[in-house]
Design a protein around this motif. Structure first.
Motif, mmCIF file in Angstrom:
data_model
loop_
_atom_site.group_PDB
_atom_site.id
_atom_site.type_symbol
_atom_site.label_atom_id
_atom_site.label_comp_id
_atom_site.label_asym_id
_atom_site.label_seq_id
_atom_site.Cartn_x
_atom_site.Cartn_y
_atom_site.Cartn_z
ATOM 1 N N ALA A 117 23.100 41.531 55.157
ATOM 2 C CA ALA A 117 24.376 41.794 55.846
ATOM 3 C C ALA A 117 24.281 43.082 56.650
ATOM 4 N N HIS A 118 23.646 44.103 56.072
ATOM 5 C CA HIS A 118 23.541 45.396 56.757
ATOM 6 C C HIS A 118 22.702 45.276 58.021
ATOM 7 N N ARG A 119 21.618 44.532 57.949
ATOM 8 C CA ARG A 119 20.777 44.322 59.135
ATOM 9 C C ARG A 119 21.544 43.623 60.244
ATOM 10 N N HIS A 120 22.339 42.619 59.883
ATOM 11 C CA HIS A 120 23.074 41.838 60.882
ATOM 12 C C HIS A 120 24.304 42.562 61.419
ATOM 13 N N SER A 121 24.955 43.374 60.572
ATOM 14 C CA SER A 121 26.281 43.861 60.930
ATOM 15 C C SER A 121 26.469 45.370 60.844
ATOM 16 N N GLY A 122 25.520 46.065 60.230
ATOM 17 C CA GLY A 122 25.703 47.496 60.011
ATOM 18 C C GLY A 122 26.636 47.772 58.840
ATOM 19 N N CYS A 123 26.963 46.735 58.085
ATOM 20 C CA CYS A 123 27.889 46.842 56.958
ATOM 21 C C CYS A 123 27.198 46.260 55.731
ATOM 22 N N TRP A 124 27.332 46.923 54.569
ATOM 23 C CA TRP A 124 26.610 46.502 53.367
ATOM 24 C C TRP A 124 27.228 45.294 52.683
ATOM 25 N N GLY A 125 28.478 44.983 52.975
ATOM 26 C CA GLY A 125 29.124 43.831 52.367
ATOM 27 C C GLY A 125 30.396 43.506 53.125
ATOM 28 N N VAL A 126 30.370 42.439 53.887
ATOM 29 C CA VAL A 126 31.481 42.119 54.787
ATOM 30 C C VAL A 126 32.758 41.756 54.029
ATOM 31 N N ALA A 127 32.682 40.829 53.086
ATOM 32 C CA ALA A 127 33.897 40.341 52.419
ATOM 33 C C ALA A 127 34.627 41.463 51.682
ATOM 34 N N GLU A 128 33.907 42.198 50.837
ATOM 35 C CA GLU A 128 34.554 43.267 50.070
ATOM 36 C C GLU A 128 35.050 44.391 50.984
ATOM 37 N N SER A 129 34.222 44.806 51.938
ATOM 38 C CA SER A 129 34.618 45.888 52.852
ATOM 39 C C SER A 129 35.846 45.510 53.672
ATOM 40 N N ALA A 130 35.864 44.277 54.181
ATOM 41 C CA ALA A 130 36.991 43.837 55.018
ATOM 42 C C ALA A 130 38.277 43.765 54.198
ATOM 43 N N ALA A 131 38.196 43.250 52.967
ATOM 44 C CA ALA A 131 39.379 43.189 52.096
ATOM 45 C C ALA A 131 39.900 44.594 51.809
ATOM 46 N N LEU A 132 39.004 45.525 51.489
ATOM 47 C CA LEU A 132 39.394 46.911 51.204
ATOM 48 C C LEU A 132 39.979 47.598 52.438
ATOM 49 N N ALA A 133 39.374 47.352 53.602
ATOM 50 C CA ALA A 133 39.869 47.962 54.842
ATOM 51 C C ALA A 133 41.295 47.511 55.147
#
Length: 129
Positions: free
Chosen positions: A86-102
């Motif tokens: 995920a980090h390689r593709h998006s610069g983010c270590w975890g899309v689902a959890e990060s997006a929910a928290l954001a």
């Protein structure tokens, strides 16, 4: 009364809306949560044109809130799972959890994971409140 909560989704290209919906329903059942208390869904901006996510948002009558990878970075310490892919593709270590928290922190000021990353085929989901 159950607090409002938010869903974060990650998915591979072309993930069908019904897979996303099934994952959401399973997660709500597991947590004993009502769909009526879901206040928003979020993902990463790379998914802005993802048909399954757009169809799910429309079906639920909720906006799909999108965040850039850099906006999701600050949530990295709170993640239960870090994906190098995920980090390689998006610069983010975890899309689902990060997006929910954001989304939860944007709407409520503070956020915690209610349900850590769940996976169903090409889709991932996390819930935050």
């Amino acid at each position: 009364m159950m607090p409002a909560f938010y869903a974060g989704f990650g998915c591979r290209r072309g993930c069908p809306a019904d897979t996303l919906q099934r994952l959401l329903c399973q997660a709500l059942d597991k947590q004993g949560l009502a769909l009526a208390d879901l206040r928003g869904i979020a993902s990463i901006s790379l998914k802005a044109d993802e048909p399954g996510l757009l169809q799910l948002a429309e079906h639920l009558g909720l906006p799909l809130v999108l965040y850039h990878g850099a906006q999701l970075q600050p949530y990295e310490p709170l993640l239960s799972h870090r994906s190098a892919v995920a980090h390689r593709h998006s610069g983010c270590w975890g899309v689902a959890e990060s997006a929910a928290l954001a989304l939860a922190s944007q709407r409520q000021g503070t956020a915690r994971l209610l349900l850590t990353r769940q996976v169903l085929g090409p889709a991932t989901l996390a819930l935050a409140c």
